[in-house]
Design a protein around this motif. Structure first.
Motif, PDB file in Angstrom:
ATOM      1  N   SER A 190       1.022  -1.225   0.220  1.00  0.00           N
ATOM      2  CA  SER A 190      -0.121   0.075   0.117  1.00  0.00           C
ATOM      3  C   SER A 190       0.846   1.191   0.234  1.00  0.00           C
ATOM      4  O   SER A 190       0.364   2.381  -0.184  1.00  0.00           O
ATOM      5  CB  SER A 190      -0.876  -0.013   1.211  1.00  0.00           C
ATOM      6  N   GLY A 191       2.363   1.122   0.404  1.00  0.00           N
ATOM      7  CA  GLY A 191       2.938   2.285   0.311  1.00  0.00           C
ATOM      8  C   GLY A 191       2.809   3.149   1.869  1.00  0.00           C
ATOM      9  O   GLY A 191       3.581   3.765   2.086  1.00  0.00           O
ATOM     10  N   ALA A 192       2.170   2.454   2.668  1.00  0.00           N
ATOM     11  CA  ALA A 192       2.002   3.105   4.064  1.00  0.00           C
ATOM     12  C   ALA A 192       3.124   2.763   4.982  1.00  0.00           C
ATOM     13  O   ALA A 192       3.546   1.736   4.929  1.00  0.00           O
ATOM     14  CB  ALA A 192       0.778   2.571   4.523  1.00  0.00           C
ATOM     15  N   SER A 193       3.611   3.900   5.810  1.00  0.00           N
ATOM     16  CA  SER A 193       4.741   3.518   6.741  1.00  0.00           C
ATOM     17  C   SER A 193       4.275   4.431   8.076  1.00  0.00           C
ATOM     18  O   SER A 193       3.489   5.299   8.127  1.00  0.00           O
ATOM     19  CB  SER A 193       5.930   3.880   6.047  1.00  0.00           C
ATOM     20  N   LEU A 194       5.071   4.082   9.070  1.00  0.00           N
ATOM     21  CA  LEU A 194       4.833   4.669  10.449  1.00  0.00           C
ATOM     22  C   LEU A 194       6.113   4.722  11.107  1.00  0.00           C
ATOM     23  O   LEU A 194       7.035   3.760  11.180  1.00  0.00           O
ATOM     24  CB  LEU A 194       3.693   3.800  10.982  1.00  0.00           C
ATOM     25  N   THR A 195       6.084   5.798  11.946  1.00  0.00           N
ATOM     26  CA  THR A 195       7.104   5.777  13.065  1.00  0.00           C
ATOM     27  C   THR A 195       6.513   6.005  14.503  1.00  0.00           C
ATOM     28  O   THR A 195       5.749   6.636  14.419  1.00  0.00           O
ATOM     29  CB  THR A 195       8.154   7.077  12.761  1.00  0.00           C
ATOM     30  N   CYS A 196       6.920   5.446  15.357  1.00  0.00           N
ATOM     31  CA  CYS A 196       6.478   5.603  16.795  1.00  0.00           C
ATOM     32  C   CYS A 196       7.712   5.619  17.586  1.00  0.00           C
ATOM     33  O   CYS A 196       8.557   5.010  17.649  1.00  0.00           O
ATOM     34  CB  CYS A 196       5.716   4.168  17.231  1.00  0.00           C
ATOM     35  N   ALA A 197       7.764   6.980  18.227  1.00  0.00           N
ATOM     36  CA  ALA A 197       8.723   7.399  18.995  1.00  0.00           C
ATOM     37  C   ALA A 197       8.362   7.909  20.437  1.00  0.00           C
ATOM     38  O   ALA A 197       7.247   8.354  20.837  1.00  0.00           O
ATOM     39  CB  ALA A 197       9.575   8.254  18.401  1.00  0.00           C
ATOM     40  N   CYS A 198       9.228   7.515  21.378  1.00  0.00           N
ATOM     41  CA  CYS A 198       9.076   8.320  22.632  1.00  0.00           C
ATOM     42  C   CYS A 198      10.285   9.015  23.153  1.00  0.00           C
ATOM     43  O   CYS A 198      11.579   8.369  22.900  1.00  0.00           O
ATOM     44  CB  CYS A 198       8.621   6.992  23.686  1.00  0.00           C
ATOM     45  N   PHE A 199      10.441  10.233  23.707  1.00  0.00           N
ATOM     46  CA  PHE A 199      11.508  10.974  24.440  1.00  0.00           C
ATOM     47  C   PHE A 199      11.285  11.351  25.489  1.00  0.00           C
ATOM     48  O   PHE A 199      10.324  11.794  26.059  1.00  0.00           O
ATOM     49  CB  PHE A 199      11.895  12.204  23.047  1.00  0.00           C
TER      50      PHE A 199
END
Length: 377
Positions: free
Chosen positions: A153-162
């Protein structure tokens, strides 16, 4: 800190202008009439100011207490009002301040992580079906996960915690009208900023301990981003650790990050990057190259191997000319040698990739040892 103080000043001035604009505009043309009570009060002062002041004299300690109480009350009311109307001020009250310039959004912190005693060891516990891990980047002050949809699908994701020691985080939203793209939602009982662009969505919130959570999706709908955000969970380290004892000649250790049940080691040889990663209790599998693989054996465990396609001539930077090179060459999983395997006993998946021969990458993988950590996070 100077930049943060400047942003704080601008945010407070802007919030006051927004909240009291109507009052200031109406005050310029207003006509006032005074009550009879006020008129009598004014005549008493003008008739005998010293007598009036003597009758109302109070001990100094009483004045101090009264003044302090008034200041606390006024500050509480004003700050509470600003927190309601201004997400910027709400962020300042905690640890992070938002700044918007065009379609770029930046969150700044004052750098104090005294409240965040634990690592930023957070990870999502839900993803849509068919997603894979493309990369991890973890250390004590941040955890960063990158995912993509393997269904094409071309979908992407980033999940981050700082934690606040990271000081700032920035991104660009795919929109020309950032004000219309912004709204607020509730994520895990916290007020979160949601930005929806043409093809992307960003969700940001801060918890009570000052951790900043950052979910950025590309070609991912708002409902999916919110569901992933609500699944973010602190990962308690399980005390298991892995190491590789044999590294090919010429490689030097550059990075070693470990948090939230994930490890990333990087070595560099004349600019060429060698990466070894593992994840314990993974949410989804590693991203695999699209080319054909070969089944091999790693210490009695079946593994998938993709051969290296990068020639030695293009793999390394020639440093004999006397220049100092700090470049990193990473050709990605489609061209470098890739080896993936799993420890079923501990539910840990491994990925080793770099410009290596089959013999070197297998030798390196078979040198891996497992140990128990003496101190759990």
């Amino acid at each position: 800190m100077k930049g943060y103080d400047s942003l704080l000043f601008r945010a407070l001035i802007g919030a006051n202008q927004l909240e009291f604009k109507e009052n200031m505009d109406s005050a310029e043309s207003a006509e006032y009439s005074y009550s009879p009570r006020y008129n009598r009060f004014r005549l008493q002062i003008l008739a005998d100011p010293f007598r009036w002041a003597k009758k109302r004299r109070r001990p100094m300690w009483q004045k101090i207490i009264t003044n302090v109480a008034c200041i606390i009350l006024v500050c509480s009311i004003a700050l509470g009002g600003l927190m309601v109307v201004s997400p910027t001020v709400r962020a300042v009250v905690l640890n992070w301040l938002r700044d918007i310039s065009g379609n770029r959004i930046t969150y700044f912190s004052h750098g104090d992580n005294s409240l965040t005693a634990d690592r930023a060891s957070w990870r999502p516990t839900w993803l849509p079906e068919g997603w894979v891990v493309t990369d991890i980047y973890s250390r004590s002050s941040r955890s960063w996960w990158s995912f993509k949809d393997s269904n094409g699908s071309g979908a992407s994701l980033t999940c981050a915690c700082f934690d606040p020691s990271e000081e700032s985080m920035s991104t660009i939203i795919d929109t020309d009208e950032i004000d219309k793209a912004h709204t607020t939602v509730t994520i895990q009982e916290h007020t979160a900023d949601l930005y929806e662009g043409e093809n992307d969505a960003l969700l940001v919130w801060e918890d009570k301990n000052g951790y900043l959570f950052w979910i950025k999706g590309w070609m991912v709908d708002r409902e999916t981003v919110e569901q992933i955000a609500n699944s973010m969970t602190y990962y308690q380290e399980d005390g298991i650790s892995y190491e590789v004892d044999e590294i090919p000649d010429g490689y030097e250790m550059k990075f070693q990050f470990e948090s939230n049940g994930a490890m990333q080691n990087e070595w560099v040889k004349s600019g060429s990057v060698l990466t070894w990663q593992y994840i314990t209790n993974p949410l989804c599998p590693w991203e695999e190259p699209s080319r054909e693989y070969e089944l091999v054996n790693v210490s009695g465990v079946q593994a998938k191997y993709w051969p290296n396609l990068v020639s030695e001539e293009e793999a390394y930077i020639d440093s004999t000319a006397g220049a100092q090179f700090s470049a990193r060459i990473d050709y990605g999983i489609e061209r470098t040698a890739v080896l993936m395997w799993e420890d079923l006993e501990t539910n840990t998946i491994f990925r080793l990739r770099g410009v290596l021969s089959k013999e070197d990458i297998l030798y390196m993988a078979e040198s891996m040892t497992r140990s128990e950590k003496s101190n759990k996070t």
